[in-house]
Design a protein around this motif. Structure first.
Motif, PDB file in Angstrom:
ATOM      1  N   PRO A   1       0.740  -1.005   0.096  1.00 49.33           N
ATOM      2  CA  PRO A   1       0.037   0.185  -0.006  1.00 49.33           C
ATOM      3  C   PRO A   1       0.783   1.229   0.012  1.00 49.33           C
ATOM      4  O   PRO A   1       1.999   1.411   0.798  1.00 49.33           O
ATOM      5  CB  PRO A   1      -0.779   0.013   1.337  1.00 49.33           C
ATOM      6  N   ARG A   2       0.271   2.043  -0.663  1.00 54.54           N
ATOM      7  CA  ARG A   2       1.133   3.397  -0.797  1.00 54.54           C
ATOM      8  C   ARG A   2       0.255   4.554  -0.826  1.00 54.54           C
ATOM      9  O   ARG A   2      -0.788   4.636  -1.762  1.00 54.54           O
ATOM     10  CB  ARG A   2       2.321   3.399  -1.960  1.00 54.54           C
TER      11      ARG A   2
ATOM     12  N   THR B   1       5.711   9.613   1.204  1.00 60.17           N
ATOM     13  CA  THR B   1       6.756  10.363   2.010  1.00 60.17           C
ATOM     14  C   THR B   1       7.497   9.810   3.261  1.00 60.17           C
ATOM     15  O   THR B   1       8.164  10.333   4.055  1.00 60.17           O
ATOM     16  CB  THR B   1       6.018  11.740   2.454  1.00 60.17           C
ATOM     17  N   SER B   2       7.166   8.324   3.209  1.00 59.33           N
ATOM     18  CA  SER B   2       7.786   7.454   4.062  1.00 59.33           C
ATOM     19  C   SER B   2       9.314   7.702   4.338  1.00 59.33           C
ATOM     20  O   SER B   2       9.997   7.739   3.128  1.00 59.33           O
ATOM     21  CB  SER B   2       7.477   5.852   4.021  1.00 59.33           C
TER      22      SER B   2
ATOM     23  N   LEU C   1      -3.078   4.703  -3.220  1.00 58.20           N
ATOM     24  CA  LEU C   1      -4.584   4.927  -2.338  1.00 58.20           C
ATOM     25  C   LEU C   1      -5.073   6.284  -2.796  1.00 58.20           C
ATOM     26  O   LEU C   1      -6.046   6.859  -2.626  1.00 58.20           O
ATOM     27  CB  LEU C   1      -4.629   5.043  -1.109  1.00 58.20           C
TER      28      LEU C   1
ATOM     29  N   ALA D   1      -8.975   6.867   2.186  1.00 58.97           N
ATOM     30  CA  ALA D   1      -7.486   6.848   2.782  1.00 58.97           C
ATOM     31  C   ALA D   1      -6.580   7.728   2.015  1.00 58.97           C
ATOM     32  O   ALA D   1      -5.351   8.292   2.614  1.00 58.97           O
ATOM     33  CB  ALA D   1      -6.828   5.257   2.709  1.00 58.97           C
TER      34      ALA D   1
ATOM     35  N   SER E   1       5.073  17.376   9.677  1.00 55.90           N
ATOM     36  CA  SER E   1       5.403  18.385   8.476  1.00 55.90           C
ATOM     37  C   SER E   1       5.247  17.980   7.266  1.00 55.90           C
ATOM     38  O   SER E   1       5.429  18.932   6.381  1.00 55.90           O
ATOM     39  CB  SER E   1       6.876  18.572   9.161  1.00 55.90           C
ATOM     40  N   SER E   2       5.000  16.862   6.737  1.00 55.65           N
ATOM     41  CA  SER E   2       4.715  16.385   5.566  1.00 55.65           C
ATOM     42  C   SER E   2       3.344  16.695   5.117  1.00 55.65           C
ATOM     43  O   SER E   2       2.856  16.332   3.869  1.00 55.65           O
ATOM     44  CB  SER E   2       5.003  15.114   5.316  1.00 55.65           C
TER      45      SER E   2
ATOM     46  N   ASN F   1      -0.797   8.442   7.092  1.00 52.85           N
ATOM     47  CA  ASN F   1      -0.576   8.909   8.606  1.00 52.85           C
ATOM     48  C   ASN F   1      -1.297   8.053   9.405  1.00 52.85           C
ATOM     49  O   ASN F   1      -0.508   7.638  10.508  1.00 52.85           O
ATOM     50  CB  ASN F   1      -1.416  10.182   8.712  1.00 52.85           C
TER      51      ASN F   1
ATOM     52  N   ALA G   1      -1.446   4.550   8.882  1.00 52.59           N
ATOM     53  CA  ALA G   1      -0.345   3.483   8.974  1.00 52.59           C
ATOM     54  C   ALA G   1       0.712   3.765   9.611  1.00 52.59           C
ATOM     55  O   ALA G   1       1.262   2.787  10.020  1.00 52.59           O
ATOM     56  CB  ALA G   1      -0.267   3.185   7.520  1.00 52.59           C
ATOM     57  N   THR G   2       1.109   4.999   9.811  1.00 50.24           N
ATOM     58  CA  THR G   2       2.502   5.045  10.531  1.00 50.24           C
ATOM     59  C   THR G   2       2.112   5.798  11.893  1.00 50.24           C
ATOM     60  O   THR G   2       3.456   5.967  12.560  1.00 50.24           O
ATOM     61  CB  THR G   2       3.358   6.121   9.628  1.00 50.24           C
TER      62      THR G   2
ATOM     63  N   ALA H   1       1.345   8.742  12.612  1.00 51.21           N
ATOM     64  CA  ALA H   1       1.993   9.916  12.529  1.00 51.21           C
ATOM     65  C   ALA H   1       1.884  10.950  13.551  1.00 51.21           C
ATOM     66  O   ALA H   1       0.584  10.860  14.246  1.00 51.21           O
ATOM     67  CB  ALA H   1       1.640  10.666  11.137  1.00 51.21           C
TER      68      ALA H   1
ATOM     69  N   GLY I   1       0.803  -1.003   6.779  1.00 47.10           N
ATOM     70  CA  GLY I   1       0.490  -1.906   5.857  1.00 47.10           C
ATOM     71  C   GLY I   1       0.592  -3.225   5.753  1.00 47.10           C
ATOM     72  O   GLY I   1       0.427  -3.901   4.951  1.00 47.10           O
TER      73      GLY I   1
ATOM     74  N   LEU J   1      -5.767   0.325   4.549  1.00 47.03           N
ATOM     75  CA  LEU J   1      -6.796   0.958   5.215  1.00 47.03           C
ATOM     76  C   LEU J   1      -7.369   1.670   4.023  1.00 47.03           C
ATOM     77  O   LEU J   1      -6.581   2.393   3.181  1.00 47.03           O
ATOM     78  CB  LEU J   1      -6.281   2.029   6.180  1.00 47.03           C
TER      79      LEU J   1
ATOM     80  N   VAL K   1      12.976  21.256   6.543  1.00 50.25           N
ATOM     81  CA  VAL K   1      13.532  20.094   6.053  1.00 50.25           C
ATOM     82  C   VAL K   1      13.544  20.306   4.458  1.00 50.25           C
ATOM     83  O   VAL K   1      14.564  20.182   3.981  1.00 50.25           O
ATOM     84  CB  VAL K   1      12.762  18.763   6.368  1.00 50.25           C
TER      85      VAL K   1
HETATM   86  C1  FAD Z   1       9.706  16.779   4.850  1.00 52.77           C
HETATM   87  C2  FAD Z   1       9.020  15.351   5.602  1.00 52.77           C
HETATM   88  C3  FAD Z   1       8.591  15.744   6.756  1.00 52.77           C
HETATM   89  C4  FAD Z   1       8.079  14.811   7.500  1.00 52.77           C
HETATM   90  N1  FAD Z   1       7.375  15.127   8.921  1.00 52.77           N
HETATM   91  C5  FAD Z   1       6.865  14.127   9.555  1.00 52.77           C
HETATM   92  C6  FAD Z   1       6.477  14.428  10.766  1.00 52.77           C
HETATM   93  O1  FAD Z   1       6.291  15.573  11.539  1.00 52.77           O
HETATM   94  N2  FAD Z   1       5.534  13.460  11.634  1.00 52.77           N
HETATM   95  C7  FAD Z   1       5.562  12.216  11.272  1.00 52.77           C
HETATM   96  O2  FAD Z   1       5.003  11.435  11.955  1.00 52.77           O
HETATM   97  N3  FAD Z   1       6.304  11.925   9.889  1.00 52.77           N
HETATM   98  C8  FAD Z   1       6.831  12.867   9.134  1.00 52.77           C
HETATM   99  N4  FAD Z   1       7.466  12.439   7.965  1.00 52.77           N
HETATM  100  C9  FAD Z   1       7.130  10.957   7.458  1.00 52.77           C
HETATM  101  C10 FAD Z   1       5.770  10.694   6.546  1.00 52.77           C
HETATM  102  O3  FAD Z   1       5.329  11.904   5.958  1.00 52.77           O
HETATM  103  C11 FAD Z   1       4.837  10.120   7.479  1.00 52.77           C
HETATM  104  O4  FAD Z   1       5.068   8.564   7.817  1.00 52.77           O
HETATM  105  C12 FAD Z   1       3.306  10.088   6.627  1.00 52.77           C
HETATM  106  O5  FAD Z   1       2.318   9.494   7.553  1.00 52.77           O
HETATM  107  C13 FAD Z   1       3.469   8.883   5.455  1.00 52.77           C
HETATM  108  O6  FAD Z   1       2.178   9.380   4.795  1.00 52.77           O
HETATM  109  P1  FAD Z   1       2.148   8.929   3.254  1.00 52.77           P
HETATM  110  O7  FAD Z   1       0.776   9.182   2.649  1.00 52.77           O
HETATM  111  O8  FAD Z   1       3.324   9.684   2.589  1.00 52.77           O
HETATM  112  O9  FAD Z   1       2.395   7.374   3.161  1.00 52.77           O
HETATM  113  P2  FAD Z   1       3.584   6.457   2.569  1.00 52.77           P
HETATM  114  O10 FAD Z   1       4.815   7.014   2.603  1.00 52.77           O
HETATM  115  O11 FAD Z   1       2.995   6.323   1.162  1.00 52.77           O
HETATM  116  O12 FAD Z   1       3.356   5.096   3.198  1.00 52.77           O
HETATM  117  C14 FAD Z   1       3.865   4.942   4.585  1.00 52.77           C
HETATM  118  C15 FAD Z   1       3.670   3.599   5.067  1.00 52.77           C
HETATM  119  O13 FAD Z   1       2.479   3.440   5.542  1.00 52.77           O
HETATM  120  C16 FAD Z   1       1.732   2.320   4.455  1.00 52.77           C
HETATM  121  N5  FAD Z   1       0.543   2.952   3.995  1.00 52.77           N
HETATM  122  C17 FAD Z   1       0.353   4.095   3.473  1.00 52.77           C
HETATM  123  N6  FAD Z   1      -1.058   4.142   3.045  1.00 52.77           N
HETATM  124  C18 FAD Z   1      -1.579   2.995   3.545  1.00 52.77           C
HETATM  125  C19 FAD Z   1      -3.062   2.693   3.735  1.00 52.77           C
HETATM  126  N7  FAD Z   1      -3.911   3.262   2.929  1.00 52.77           N
HETATM  127  N8  FAD Z   1      -3.226   1.370   4.232  1.00 52.77           N
HETATM  128  C20 FAD Z   1      -2.116   0.821   4.910  1.00 52.77           C
HETATM  129  N9  FAD Z   1      -0.868   1.041   4.919  1.00 52.77           N
HETATM  130  C21 FAD Z   1      -0.625   2.295   4.327  1.00 52.77           C
HETATM  131  C22 FAD Z   1       2.633   2.175   3.545  1.00 52.77           C
HETATM  132  O14 FAD Z   1       2.969   0.806   3.247  1.00 52.77           O
HETATM  133  C23 FAD Z   1       4.103   2.486   4.378  1.00 52.77           C
HETATM  134  O15 FAD Z   1       4.590   1.386   5.152  1.00 52.77           O
HETATM  135  C24 FAD Z   1       7.943  13.342   7.303  1.00 52.77           C
HETATM  136  C25 FAD Z   1       8.396  13.222   6.024  1.00 52.77           C
HETATM  137  C26 FAD Z   1       8.976  14.061   4.866  1.00 52.77           C
HETATM  138  C27 FAD Z   1       9.349  13.549   3.520  1.00 52.77           C
END
Ligand code: FAD
Length: 467
Positions: free
Chosen positions: A72-73, A77-78, A94, A114, A137-138, A147, A149-150, A152, A202, A207, A328
Motif C-alpha cells: 500500500p502507498r 513520504t515515508s 490510494l 485513505a 510536517s509532511s 498517517n 498506517a504510520t 504519524a 500496511g 486502510l 526539511v
Molecule cells: C519532509 C517530511 C517531513 C515529515 N514530517 C513528519 C512528521 O512531522 N511526523 C511524522 O509522523 N512523519 C513525518 N514524515 C514522514 C511521513 O510523512 C509520514 O510517515 C506520513 O504519515 C506518511 O504518509 P504517506 O501518505 O506519505 O504514506 P506512505 O509514505 O505512502 O506510506 C507510509 C507507510 O504506510 C503504509 N500505507 C500508506 N497508506 C496506507 C494505507 N492506506 N493502508 C495501509 N498502509 C498504508 C505504506 O505501506 C508505508 O508502510 C515526514 C516526511 C517528510 C518527507
C-alpha cells in the motif's frame, strides 16, 4: 519503446480495474521504486490505482492468486522505506481515493477515504471551528491513510496526541481480501482493532476509509521564538517547562545548521550565529495565555535565552510555522542528498543525545543538522551527503546506526514517528525479546495468512513460535 508483454497478473488487473488504473511499463514504474527513503530501490511488477474499497479487494485477491505481494502507498513520504517494493510486488496507490465523504460537526467526526492528503482535510474544515489535530510536517502531501498506517505525529501532537488518538473508526482490506469495519462509536466489548491497525505500516491491512476525530480550534494562541547560544540551554528549557506543569501545544527545536538553511530560504530574520531556536506555542482560552507565556519566557531566560520574540499577529505566527514546517525542504540547499533520522529519548536526555549526535557526526566525517519535536523527546538528525559517493553513503549508514543505538541506550527507541519500514528492521531484535517478535508475527499471520501485505517491513521474518 516497445510495450512489454503483459503478464497474466497484469492482464487480470487491467481487466478488473480498467487499463488507466494500472501501470506496468518499466519506465512508468521507476517513480515507485522507492519512497522518501531513497537509499534502497526495487522496481515493482505493477502499480495500481483503485478507486474504491471493492477495487482494493479485487487487487488483493488477484495478487494472492498470483503469489504477488501488495504494497500500500499513499503519498510515498515515508522516510523509513515503508513503501519499498519487495520481489514480485504490486504497489497499491490510494491517491485516487481522495474524497472527504462526510463532515459531522455535531458528532465531531469526518469520514475520509485513505488517500485524502492531511492538509486537504484541514482545508475542508476551514471555518467550521474544528480541525484534525495530527499535523506532520509532511502534511501538504502525506495522506490520512499513510498517517494512520504510520501513526504519524507532528509538532502539535505534544499536547493533542498522535494519529491513533484521533481515529474513531476504519475500513480495511485484510490479506485474504475480506473487509473489516470498526467504529466509529467506541465499543469496549471487543478487541482494540484501531490500536492494532493504526501504526501497522500496511502489514496487517490496507486502510481504505477512516472516521477521524474533529478537535475544536483553540480560542487563541501565543507563539514564541526563543534564541539560545547553546543547544544544551535550549533543551534544558524544554525539560524545565514541562517539569513545571506547562504542556505547550508545540515545542520545536532547530539547530544552527537548520537555522542557516531556513533563513536563506525564507528570510524570517533568524540570527545566524544562534546555536538553537525553539518555537513554542501555547493555546487555549485567551484568559491565562499571557501569564503562561510570561512564565515560559521566565524559564527560558533562566536557561540563558538571549532573545524572545512573541509573534505579533497571525501573519507572523504563520511565517514562523512555515519556517519550521519547511525546514526539511530547505535542507536541499545544504547538500545533494540527506537522510532524516528519527529517534526518541526521554526529554531529560535531549542534551545528551544532541551532544552525542554531534560527536558521532564528527567521528564519521558526516555533517549533521537537527530539527526536533523537542517537547516529545523526538530527534530528527538530518545527515547530509552526496549519494554518488559510495564511501560517504557507507559513513552515513554507520553514523545512523550509531546514533540510533545511542537512542536505545538512553532508554528511547529508534523511531519516534516515521515507523520501522525496512530501515529500522535490524533494530527490532534489540528492542524486543524473541517471544515479543514471535507474538507480533502471529498477529500478522492472523490478519494476513499468506504474508502478501507489505512483506519485509515492521516485523522481522522468522519463526512464529519462539522467534
Ligand atoms: C519532509 C517530511 C517531513 C515529515 N514530517 C513528519 C512528521 O512531522 N511526523 C511524522 O509522523 N512523519 C513525518 N514524515 C514522514 C511521513 O510523512 C509520514 O510517515 C506520513 O504519515 C506518511 O504518509 P504517506 O501518505 O506519505 O504514506 P506512505 O509514505 O505512502 O506510506 C507510509 C507507510 O504506510 C503504509 N500505507 C500508506 N497508506 C496506507 C494505507 N492506506 N493502508 C495501509 N498502509 C498504508 C505504506 O505501506 C508505508 O508502510 C515526514 C516526511 C517528510 C518527507
Amino acid at each position: 519503446m516497445m510495450p512489454t508483454t503483459l503478464s497474466p497478473l497484469v492482464r487480470e488487473l487491467r481487466a478488473a480495474l480498467g487499463p488507466g488504473q494500472v501501470l506496468s511499463e518499466p519506465s512508468d514504474l521507476v517513480p515507485y521504486e522507492c519512497d522518501a527513503f531513497t537509499v534502497e530501490r526495487h522496481v515493482p511488477r505493477a502499480v495500481v490505482f483503485p478507486r474504491s474499497t471493492e477495487e482494493v479487494v479485487q487487487v488483493v485477491r488477484l495478487c494472492g492468486r498470483h503469489g504477488a505481494s501488495v504494497v500500500p502507498r499513499g503519498a510515498g513520504t515515508s522516510l523509513a522505506g515503508g513503501c519499498l517494493p519487495r520481489g514480485e510486488a504490486v504497489v497499491v496507490m490510494l491517491t485516487r481515493m481522495k474524497s472527504v465523504l462526510e463532515v459531522n460537526l455535531r458528532d465531531r467526526y469526518a469520514v475520509v477515504e485513505a488517500g485524502v492528503p492531511n492538509l486537504a482535510l484541514s482545508r475542508a474544515l476551514a471555518g467550521t471551528g474544528f480541525h484534525f489535530a495530527p499535523d506532520p510536517s509532511s502534511q501538504t502531501a502525506s495522506t490520512l491513510g499513510g498517517n494512520a498506517a504510520t501513526n504519524a505525529g507532528g509538532p502539535h501532537t505534544l499536547k493533542y496526541g498522535v494519529t491513533v488518538n484521533h481515529v474513531l473508526g476504519l475500513e480495511a482490506v485484510l490479506g485474504d481480501g475480506s473487509v473489516l469495519r470498526v467504529g466509529p462509536v467506541a465499543d469496549p466489548g471487543q478487541f482494540d482493532w484501531i490500536g492494532l491497525l493504526v501504526g501497522s505500516e500496511g502489514t496487517l491491512a490496507i486502510l481504505t476509509k477512516l472516521w477521524v476525530r474533529l478537535t475544536p480550534d483553540p480560542a487563541d494562541y501565543r507563539t514564541l521564538r526563543v534564541v539560545f547560544n547553546t543547544v544544551d540551554d535550549a533543551t534544558g528549557a524544554v525539560s524545565d517547562i514541562i517539569a513545571q506543569g506547562i504542556i505547550p501545544a508545540a515545542m520545536e527545536l532547530m539547530d544552527r545548521g537548520i537555522i542557516a538553511a531556513v533563513e536563506e530560504a525564507f528570510h524570517f530574520g533568524f540570527p545566524l550565529d544562534a546555536e538553537a531556536i525553539l518555537v513554542i506555542e501555547i493555546d487555549g482560552l485567551t484568559a491565562g495565555l499571557d501569564a503562561q507565556g510570561r512564565r515560559i519566557a521566565e524559564i527560558c531566560r533562566k536557561w540563558n535565552a538571549r532573545e524572545i520574540l512573541h509573534a505579533a499577529d497571525a501573519g507572523q505566527r504563520e511565517a514562523l510555522w512555515q519556517c519550521r514546517k519547511m525546514a526539511v525542504g530547505a535542507v536541499g540547499r545544504l547538500s545533494p542528498s540527506y537522510i532524516i533520522q528519527d529517534g526518541v529519548v526521554p526529554r531529560t536526555k535531549l542534551p545528551h543525545i544532541l551532544r552525542r549526535i554531534a560527536q558521532i557526526g564528527q567521528a564519521h566525517g558526516v555533517r549533521i543538522v537537527n530539527v526536533a519535536h523537542a517537547g516529545d523527546g523526538n530527534v530528527h538528525p538530518i545527515l547530509l551527503f552526496d549519494e554518488r559517493d559510495a564511501r560517504e553513503v557507507e559513513r552515513v549508514h554507520a553514523a545512523s546506526r550509531e546514533l540510533l543505538a545511542e537512542c536505545i541506550a538512553c532508554g528511547g527507541s529508534v523511531t519516534a514517528e516515521h515507523g520501522i519500514g525496512v530501515e529500522k528492521l535490524p533494530f527490532m531484535s534489540q528492542l524486543f525479546a524473541p517471544a515479543d517478535l514471535a507474538a507480533m508475527r502471529r498477529v500478522r499471520h492472523a490478519f494476513d495468512p499468506s504474508g502478501c501485505l507489505n512483506p519485509g517491513k515492521l516485523v522481522p521474518e522468522g519463526e512464529t513460535r519462539d522467534g
